[in-house]
Design an enzyme around this catalytic site. Structure first.
Site, mmCIF file in Angstrom:
data_model
loop_
_atom_site.group_PDB
_atom_site.id
_atom_site.type_symbol
_atom_site.label_atom_id
_atom_site.label_comp_id
_atom_site.label_asym_id
_atom_site.label_seq_id
_atom_site.Cartn_x
_atom_site.Cartn_y
_atom_site.Cartn_z
ATOM 1 N N PHE A 231 -0.736 80.574 -12.628
ATOM 2 C CA PHE A 231 -0.830 80.539 -11.253
ATOM 3 C C PHE A 231 0.533 81.268 -10.653
ATOM 4 O O PHE A 231 0.480 81.666 -9.312
ATOM 5 C CB PHE A 231 -1.274 79.129 -10.561
ATOM 6 N N LYS B 88 -8.121 86.836 -17.651
ATOM 7 C CA LYS B 88 -8.373 85.575 -17.279
ATOM 8 C C LYS B 88 -7.318 84.823 -16.360
ATOM 9 O O LYS B 88 -6.362 84.368 -16.993
ATOM 10 C CB LYS B 88 -8.701 84.793 -18.398
ATOM 11 N N GLU C 278 -7.178 79.741 -12.228
ATOM 12 C CA GLU C 278 -8.307 79.288 -11.347
ATOM 13 C C GLU C 278 -7.701 78.654 -9.950
ATOM 14 O O GLU C 278 -8.569 78.602 -8.929
ATOM 15 C CB GLU C 278 -9.008 77.974 -11.773
ATOM 16 N N ARG C 279 -6.173 78.573 -9.902
ATOM 17 C CA ARG C 279 -5.793 77.995 -8.586
ATOM 18 C C ARG C 279 -5.401 79.205 -7.623
ATOM 19 O O ARG C 279 -5.706 78.820 -6.491
ATOM 20 C CB ARG C 279 -4.483 77.357 -9.023
ATOM 21 N N SER D 276 2.469 77.191 -19.987
ATOM 22 C CA SER D 276 3.415 76.171 -20.564
ATOM 23 C C SER D 276 3.555 76.148 -22.170
ATOM 24 O O SER D 276 2.715 76.900 -22.805
ATOM 25 C CB SER D 276 2.766 74.800 -19.904
ATOM 26 N N CYS E 201 9.229 80.503 -14.430
ATOM 27 C CA CYS E 201 9.741 80.032 -15.762
ATOM 28 C C CYS E 201 11.300 80.509 -15.687
ATOM 29 O O CYS E 201 11.888 79.998 -16.909
ATOM 30 C CB CYS E 201 8.969 80.742 -16.852
ATOM 31 N N GLU F 185 10.067 70.225 -18.143
ATOM 32 C CA GLU F 185 10.134 71.282 -17.329
ATOM 33 C C GLU F 185 9.504 70.919 -15.796
ATOM 34 O O GLU F 185 8.305 70.706 -16.025
ATOM 35 C CB GLU F 185 9.471 72.530 -18.031
#
Length: 499
Positions: free
Chosen positions: A151, A175, A178-179, A228, A283, A384
């Protein structure tokens, strides 16, 4: 407020697909639902993969000149739609407009790199390797590639993958998260406007079922993933067990060492930007400041001043420097980690847990937060956080700081602030980290290098974009050829000829 339906993009057109499940999409600055995302079912997945497989076969046969013409046009279209793309990013992710435009700019760099694909795909030729025998090598696309993206960079990360994959002759299924899915649809339409054949770039929305379908489908040849570390491990294990090539980029806990000889005002400015920019949801954010010796007290004071001065507002505000957190659940998780650190004895220098924006109280707000004297056993250090929280760890020497970094399970990015060339050299040679900044807080490589960390920040042996990206999306062939004169065509040998 009207709620828009967000469809898939399959075989050159937007479609709701046959799946009936949906998921809400929110504006993080207000907490209001703005969209309803269509989620794929198994039939939609089969359709997308079948489209991609068919498209890959013909796209691979398109000349490099025609491929690069599409890429140059796509680059022009993305540049022309920066404002529209940035507005979509801000409305669903929450980051400020200037940050959203910066993300698009870094994506444009990779498109420009991919425009040079004829040079990057040149093979090698050895004349007369043996008597009358020549050897040459070249690279071919792997076929169908799926990109599973996070996201936090809904435009940049897809552009780190798709242009290189497509330039090298593959079909690409995106893909997205979804956010914040809407920017992906605009990218898909821009690819179509650029002249990309239907099926070469598709967008398929979905959750774990869709991800698992891509990881295990026999007609998907490679997987690119950013997210992640636990999911990166799962992606690599599952996809490789099904015979796929995988690059899976995981999480991070990036440290910045600040030595007493550094320009502390400069270091504090960059630490604040690196920790609080994009609300810390990246990240490569600096989440740990390692203050060495006498630098600590002065540095903490300067970072405190800068954290308290950050303008936190809805991303569309012209002077906004930081927007909201992506979800209410993320906000609650961060607050819990900060509370545990304070309870365990850390000093809460700046507390953003109760921050809100007037008139936008329903938004997912979390203010810049600075925690001093953080212990390496605290969650504020080990987890994290992925939010605007800067933990300060104090050490006495640069050697101790390097050992601290090397003992961390992550190895994505790191930085040092110093005026000492010898200490900088000791640092960049000694740390077990893939991307290193010297007086640069967020050392994301330019597009003609490659992005990727070490240890638990990368699963797979190829970094993303750059020449390693070209290598990941292609397979090498070596051809040994001989064209004998007709009168000598029967001179076969039962041993291995080498001269």
């Amino acid at each position: 407020m009207s709620i828009k339906t967000i469809p898939h993009f399959l075989n050159g057109e937007e479609t709701n697909g046959v799946g009936t499940r949906t998921q809400p999409v929110f504006n993080p600055a207000t907490g209001e639902q703005t969209g309803e995302l269509r989620l794929a079912d198994a039939a939609d997945l089969e359709t997308a993969v079948a489209n991609a497989r068919k498209a890959a076969e013909s796209w691979n046969d398109i000349s490099l000149a025609k491929r690069t013409a599409v890429l140059f046009k796509f680059r022009e279209l993305v540049a022309a739609h920066i404002d529209e793309l940035a507005a979509l990013i801000t409305s669903e992710h929450g980051k400020v407009i200037s940050d959203a435009k910066g993300e698009i700019g870094r994506g444009l760099e990779v498109i420009e790199f991919a425009c040079g694909i004829p040079q990057l795909l040149k093979g090698a030729y050895s004349d007369q390797a043996s008597t009358g025998i020549d050897v040459f090598s070249y690279r071919q696309p792997v076929g169908v590639v799926a990109g599973i993206t996070p996201f936090n960079f809904p435009v940049m990360v897809p552009l780190w993958m798709a242009p290189v994959a497509i330039a090298t002759g593959n079909a690409f299924i995106l893909k997205p998260s979804e956010r914040d899915p809407s920017p992906s649809l605009l990218l898909a339409n821009l690819w179509k406007q650029a002249g990309l054949p239907d099926g070469v770039f598709q967008v398929l929305h979905g959750g774990k079922e869709t991800v698992d379908g891509l990881l295990t489908h026999p007609d998907v040849d490679a997987i690119s993933f950013v997210g992640s570390t636990p999911i990166a491990k799962y992606v690599q294990a599952t996809a490789t067990a099904h015979g796929k090539r995988v690059q899976a980029l995981g999480g991070a806990k990036n440290h910045a060492i600040i030595l007493p000889d550094a320009d502390l005002d400069n270091a504090a400015d960059h630490l604040a930007a690196a920790a609080f920019g994009s609300a810390g949801e990246r990240c490569m954010a600096i989440s740990v400041a390692v203050a060495v010796g006498d630098a600590a007290d002065a540095l903490v004071g300067k970072v405190k001043d800068r954290a308290e001065a950050v303008k936190v507002a809805e991303g569309t505000e012209p002077d906004a420097e930081m927007g909201p957190i992506i979800t209410a659940a993320s906000k609650d998780r961060m607050a819990g980690i900060v509370t545990k650190a304070a309870d365990a004895g850390a000093d809460l220098v700046v507390d953003g847990r109760e921050f809100t924006v007037e008139g936008k109280e329903g938004g997912f707000w979390f203010g810049p937060t600075v925690i001093d004297n953080v212990g390496t056993d605290m969650e504020a250090y080990t987890e994290e956080i992925f939010g605007p929280v800067l933990s300060v760890v104090r050490v006495e020497t640069v050697e101790e700081a390097i050992e601290l970094i090397n003992s961390n399970p992550y190895g994505n990015g790191t930085a040092i602030f110093t005026s000492s060339g010898s200490n900088a050299r000791k640092f960049h040679r000694g740390v077990h980290v893939g991307m290193i900044g010297i007086n640069v807080p967020i050392p994301v490589p330019v597009a003609y290098h490659s992005f990727g960390g070490w240890k638990s920040s990368l699963f797979g042996d190829k970094h993303i974009y750059g020449e390693e990206g070209v290598s990941f999306y292609t397979r090498a062939k070596v051809v040994t050829q001989r064209w004998p004169e007709p009168t000598h065509a029967s001179g076969a040998s039962y041993n291995f000829p080498s001269n």
